[in-house]
Design an enzyme around this catalytic site. Structure first.
Site, short mmCIF file in Angstrom:
data_model
loop_
_atom_site.label_atom_id
_atom_site.label_comp_id
_atom_site.label_asym_id
_atom_site.label_seq_id
_atom_site.Cartn_x
_atom_site.Cartn_y
_atom_site.Cartn_z
N ILE A 11 0.83 -1.20 0.00
CA ILE A 11 0.00 0.00 0.00
C ILE A 11 0.87 1.25 0.00
O ILE A 11 2.04 1.22 0.40
CB ILE A 11 -0.95 0.00 1.22
CG1 ILE A 11 -2.03 1.08 1.08
CG2 ILE A 11 -0.16 0.20 2.51
CD1 ILE A 11 -3.12 1.01 2.13
N SER A 12 0.32 2.35 -0.47
CA SER A 12 1.02 3.63 -0.41
C SER A 12 1.39 3.93 1.04
O SER A 12 0.55 3.85 1.94
CB SER A 12 0.10 4.74 -0.95
OG SER A 12 0.71 5.99 -0.85
N SER A 14 3.77 2.15 2.64
CA SER A 14 4.26 0.93 3.29
C SER A 14 5.78 0.90 3.38
O SER A 14 6.34 0.08 4.11
CB SER A 14 3.75 -0.32 2.55
OG SER A 14 4.19 -0.32 1.20
N GLY A 15 6.45 1.77 2.61
CA GLY A 15 7.91 1.82 2.68
C GLY A 15 8.62 1.15 1.52
O GLY A 15 9.79 0.78 1.63
N LYS A 16 7.94 1.03 0.39
CA LYS A 16 8.52 0.35 -0.78
C LYS A 16 9.78 1.04 -1.28
O LYS A 16 10.80 0.38 -1.54
CB LYS A 16 7.48 0.29 -1.91
CG LYS A 16 6.21 -0.46 -1.55
CD LYS A 16 5.22 -0.43 -2.69
CE LYS A 16 4.72 0.97 -3.03
NZ LYS A 16 4.00 1.62 -1.92
N SER A 17 9.71 2.35 -1.45
CA SER A 17 10.86 3.09 -1.98
C SER A 17 12.05 3.01 -1.04
O SER A 17 13.20 2.83 -1.48
CB SER A 17 10.49 4.56 -2.23
OG SER A 17 9.47 4.67 -3.21
N THR A 18 11.79 3.12 0.25
CA THR A 18 12.86 3.03 1.24
C THR A 18 13.46 1.63 1.26
O THR A 18 14.69 1.47 1.33
CB THR A 18 12.33 3.39 2.64
OG1 THR A 18 11.81 4.72 2.62
CG2 THR A 18 13.43 3.29 3.69
N ASP A 41 6.00 4.92 -10.40
CA ASP A 41 5.43 6.27 -10.45
C ASP A 41 5.86 6.98 -11.73
O ASP A 41 5.16 7.87 -12.22
CB ASP A 41 5.87 7.09 -9.24
CG ASP A 41 5.12 6.70 -7.97
OD1 ASP A 41 4.27 5.79 -8.04
OD2 ASP A 41 5.39 7.30 -6.91
#
Length: 210
Positions: A11-12, A14-18, A41
């Site tokens: 989910i937006s 959730s820490g995916k990019s990190t 994105d």
């Protein structure tokens, strides 16, 4: 050499990019050029004049899969897998359009991250997949901080967008992918899974995967 491709969803907030950035950092400076992160994105569709009215009214659904050009993303990732030099789009959220590209050329590891990273159009492209899970309250809090910093939104605006778009689209289009993910990651404590994935891909950085 075929790159090893990792898909990361959640989910937006959730820490995916990190998670993706920390995994790349874990690989170290020596292999930094061999590990590429592709944020989905970048594949958001440019907003036309008609849709801009919806954006200004807060009615455009950026969380629906259609908002992202998944076909373009699939073509780019497939081309990277086939060893081609690929121009990956850069999306400007302020201008609501693509503003340029960056080149990806023959990486050994590709990390694809985004809320719809495990969409059926993209899922077959991956060698391994991960899904980040966090409490909804944490996701909303993180989203509020990011939206305020990067997009100038108030916490109230973010909460409304979360209720109207983020949560319904998550339930409908993102959460069903949990069962397909090879790895479920606790988004509040990602260190164990970062280390595990690193140990998994480390040999691929040293020895080419044909």
């Amino acid at each position: 050499m075929k790159p090893y491709i990792i898909g990361i969803s959640g989910i937006s907030g959730s820490g995916k990019s990190t998670f993706a950035a920390n995994l790349k950092t874990k690989c170290g400076d020596f292999y930094a050029g061999d590990v590429v992160i592709i944020n989905l994105d970048g594949f958001y569709r440019s907003i036309n004049e008609d849709d801009m009215c919806l954006v200004k009214a807060g009615e455009y659904n950026f969380d629906h899969p259609y908002a992202i050009d998944l076909d373009h993303a699939r073509r780019c990732i497939s081309a990277i897998a086939d060893g081609h030099l690929v121009a990956v789009p850069i999306y400007d959220f302020e201008k609501k359009k693509c503003v340029g590209h960056y080149e990806v050329n023959n990486p050994r590891v590709v990390i694809v991250e985004g809320i719809h990273a495990l969409h059926p159009k993209l899922f077959p492209l991956y060698d391994i997949t991960a899904f980040l899970e966090v409490p909804m309250s944490v996701a909303l809090s993180r989203r509020a901080v990011r939206d305020n910093k990067e997009r100038g939104r108030t916490p109230e605006d973010t909460a409304e967008m979360f209720r109207k778009f983020v949560l319904p689209m998550y339930k409908l289009h993102v959460e069903p992918n949990v069962k397909k993910a090879a790895i479920l990651v606790n988004g509040l404590n990602t260190g164990v899974h970062i280390n595990m994935l690193y140990e998994h891909i480390k040999p691929l950085l040293i020895y080419p995967r044909f």
